[in-house]
Design an enzyme around this catalytic site. Sequence first.
Site, PDB file in Angstrom:
ATOM      1  N   THR A 969       7.305  -7.078  23.883  1.00  0.00           N
ATOM      2  CA  THR A 969       7.746  -7.525  22.695  1.00  0.00           C
ATOM      3  C   THR A 969       7.357  -8.979  22.365  1.00  0.00           C
ATOM      4  O   THR A 969       7.182  -9.354  21.380  1.00  0.00           O
ATOM      5  CB  THR A 969       9.226  -7.397  22.561  1.00  0.00           C
ATOM      6  OG1 THR A 969       9.692  -8.037  23.925  1.00  0.00           O
ATOM      7  CG2 THR A 969       9.499  -5.905  22.663  1.00  0.00           C
ATOM      8  N   CYS A 970       7.523  -9.829  23.542  1.00  0.00           N
ATOM      9  CA  CYS A 970       7.067 -11.303  23.372  1.00  0.00           C
ATOM     10  C   CYS A 970       5.693 -11.573  22.745  1.00  0.00           C
ATOM     11  O   CYS A 970       5.332 -12.806  22.317  1.00  0.00           O
ATOM     12  CB  CYS A 970       7.431 -11.962  24.748  1.00  0.00           C
ATOM     13  SG  CYS A 970       9.187 -12.033  24.843  1.00  0.00           S
ATOM     14  N   HIS A 971       4.782 -10.527  23.158  1.00  0.00           N
ATOM     15  CA  HIS A 971       3.412 -10.777  22.691  1.00  0.00           C
ATOM     16  C   HIS A 971       2.867  -9.861  21.536  1.00  0.00           C
ATOM     17  O   HIS A 971       1.763  -9.950  21.311  1.00  0.00           O
ATOM     18  CB  HIS A 971       2.514 -10.750  24.002  1.00  0.00           C
ATOM     19  CG  HIS A 971       2.884 -11.470  25.097  1.00  0.00           C
ATOM     20  ND1 HIS A 971       2.665 -12.913  25.234  1.00  0.00           N
ATOM     21  CD2 HIS A 971       3.617 -11.316  26.080  1.00  0.00           C
ATOM     22  CE1 HIS A 971       2.905 -13.408  26.295  1.00  0.00           C
ATOM     23  NE2 HIS A 971       3.784 -12.563  26.946  1.00  0.00           N
TER      24      HIS A 971
END
EC number: 2.3.2.-
Length: 1003
Positions: A969-971
């Site tokens: 999710t963070c990337h």
Amino acid sequence: MYFSWAAGSRKPRRLKAGTSGIELLQAASGEHHSLLLFSNHRVYSCGDNSWGQLGQRRDQSTERPEPIQALNDLHVDLVSCGKEHSVAVCHKGKVFAWGAGSEGQLGIGEFKEISFMPTKIKALAGIKIIQVSCGHYHSLALSEDGHVFSWGRNSEGQLGLGKNSRSQAIPQKVKSLEGIPLAQVAAGGTHSFALSLTGTSFGWGSNRSGQLALSGNKVKEQIYKPHSIGALKNLSVIYISCGYEHTAVLTEEGQVFTFGGNSSGQLQPSPRSGQRGPQLIEGIGGRVSQIECASYHTIAYVYTTGQVVSLGRGPSHTSNPTHQEAPAENSDITCLLAAEDLVDIEVKDIFAGAHANFVTTRRVSHTRSTGVSMKILPEIIRINQSLVKKWRAANKRKDREGAKREISLIFSSSACLTASFLKKRDAGENNLIDVDLKLARDVFKKLTTEKWISSLITTCLEEYLLRDLPYSSPHQEALLVFLLLPECSIMQDPKNWKTLAFEFAKAIHKMGPQSLAFLRTCWASLEVSSLNILVQMLKKAIISQIQYGVATEQYITNIKVLLEVIKEVHKANCQLPESAFIINELSGIFNFDAEAGRMFIRHNDLDCTESSDMVVFSDFLFVFDLPSKIKLMKCDSFVKLMSEVMAFPEKMSSPPYLILKVRRSHLVEDTLRQLRQVEDFDLRKQLSVGFINEIRPEAGGVSSEFFHCIFEEMTDPKYEMFIYPEKGSSMWFPVNPKFEKSSYFLFGILCGLSLHNLKVINLPFPLALYKKLLNQKPSLEDLKELSLPLGRNLQEVLNCEAGDIEELHMYFSIYWDQKDVDLIPDGISVPVNETNKRDYVSKYVDYIFNISIKTIYEEFHRGFYKVCNWDIIRQFQPEELMTAIIGNATCDWKQFENNSKYKDGYDKSHPTILLFWKAFHDLTLDEKKKFLLFLTGCDRLHVKGLQNEGIVFRCSETFSEEDNPRSLTCHRMLDLPKYSSMRRMKEALQVAINNSTGFVSQE
């Protein structure tokens, strides 16, 4: 034919010019001499010649007019006399002077005591003078391009050059009048006047006898620079004449007002004792079309009765009264010429002198003329429709040369340009903006379609007009050119930003507070089209400077000037939307890293000299779009963080992130407990969140889904931290909170952290919250967003007719959030009626949005600004701040596809990728948002990513078709197996959509 009255005569002499067809054009008189200008443009003189004022080779006086031989070969257009000197203006505006010159009144460059022969004033060579007026020992001249020159004695400030200026033997520009479109100049004994084309009167010099009509408690005896005369402002003055120590003005209505010394009854027959200032001459018997003042008398032509009348001591008196003397006993209005004296003729012009009066006449074909004989003065050059037509049609060389001269004069002169577009002002009317900007825009458009005209105008603006803009003028009329110039399309051309637009802005930047305040007032009342033209011109200049400028000292100066000026326009703006000021190109061309450096230098005062001249763009956030504002907000946060590290080096060793470790089952509890212990310094760091037993914060964290989950829980109606007036409505703060006020402080910190970390959240507050964060007042429209039924009810109260509102039986007492509240003391007994209904609605809205939640909102506000910087946030608009925090629920999904990237053997034409996008675009909007939640941890995109965010596709070699997609999710990474069929692709997408919550471990 003309009439004259000489010293000692009681009756007029009726004279002919002599040669057939030759008429008297003009007469001028000094103390003891006269000049006569005839229609063959020859000048004759008579009277005393003690100081050479007759212009004759010999020094004898003469009673009979004799030609001035030295002027015979010149085409003289007008003459004027001082006390003992004379001035003539010849063809093409050349000026000659002769007579007494010890005070510099001849303007020939020396204080020559006597000059018997006319001498050319060399200082005015190349300048076409169209008007000249002589005082006792000084002279004034008005040029074709609107400049005023003065020379001679300056003992009382009559030259208008300032207090410290001495007598001048060379003509000097009266700089205080630069840019004002003037109609006339007039010189008196030791005072001077100028009249603008709009009817504003400017006076300077001696006011010892009140001859300037100054008003106020402490009236000055001298004024050293032109001063706008307030007492004449609303009289619609069209002509001014000055005597030795008195002044007369003529109005559009044909009335005459006089003021100043009345030692010889020159003001009016019965001067009101003790009254100063303009006094209407009464008992004159009709309307006046011409006036003239001599030293101690005033004459007027009453066109409605056909009479020429006189007030004061005319040529028949020989004494020399001073202003201390009482008014003359015989000061009644005297009839010099009656209607019966004018059989088959009518008055053309009147002229007054200390020792002689003259009246010129012309024949009429009937006994009663319907025309009005007015004093016709040469005017400064200005644009009119016939000139525009002539210029555009000028193809022949000779015609074009004449057109070039006219265009050059007008577009090199602020006064002429302003004069070209003046509006007609009605009697007593006081327009703020006296120029017709729409007409100017249309004329400029016509002219600039011709390339040679456009090129010439550009040169004139660049080399002359913009370099001499009257930015320091205290007079409003001079500043009107600043409204006209942006209307010219040449000013809008980006190629001219440096030579035109920047020079324009630089002049505004130099203005004093009074001039700038007037300009701001004008901007505030401009039509939207004109204001937008100005804003777009400044924006283009800013873009050009940033794109093509090198970061030199000049670059800093230029960009600072442009930004400061557009900031002034922004402050004055009342009509344009905020979006009109946004420079969208900045996000692509602006160096945000360099801006962070500048902010750091200024914040820490590292170099006082550099810091004072530095341009910090965060001071001008209104020109940035929302993504750029957010970038600048990040720059500011970085600066604050680094500044604290510099101040406290020991903090260098602290972790670079704000780390939160939370349990999924106790998400809110763990988060609030840790936030209570966080230092202010750490709040400005990047947030990294780790879920215990799921993902370590050191591995990158999962901030997006953290924010999504915690706000989903804390804003849930079941959590009861906030109230929802209706099902599905926005939420608001409760009147009786079930949580401690510190919880709202921490909630504010969480909201600040989401914005600081550029993570969008689901925060179902109405726009009112963002208004309050920006110290703006919520309105009834905001209440409609919070509670539509309540808002509509209050709107109906406002719309109620006078007789209907009492039938509603409403009182200043309300029920809100399960509580009865009086809006005013004993409100339950105060009925709502037609008189107080607006107050009722206002207090209702104020109670809900402010009074009822004051304590807990202040805690929320404090928490939010614990993380965010007020100086940055305050420049957001409420809608922008709302979008920055909650993101965009809508997305350009095609752009989302175009922004995507591909790794590990994938490319945009890979069969699996083609299947994915076909299946994705077939999803419903709700399904797409759930997939977005699966991919990024949030079901909406941050504004910063609308143009750039997409999916990063990759595929591990270990994947098979049986595996489901996985996300980081963070990337925004999607591990997508190489599905070979649409059926399997759709099935996999549904698995992702239905399992969109929860963290995915990072490999």
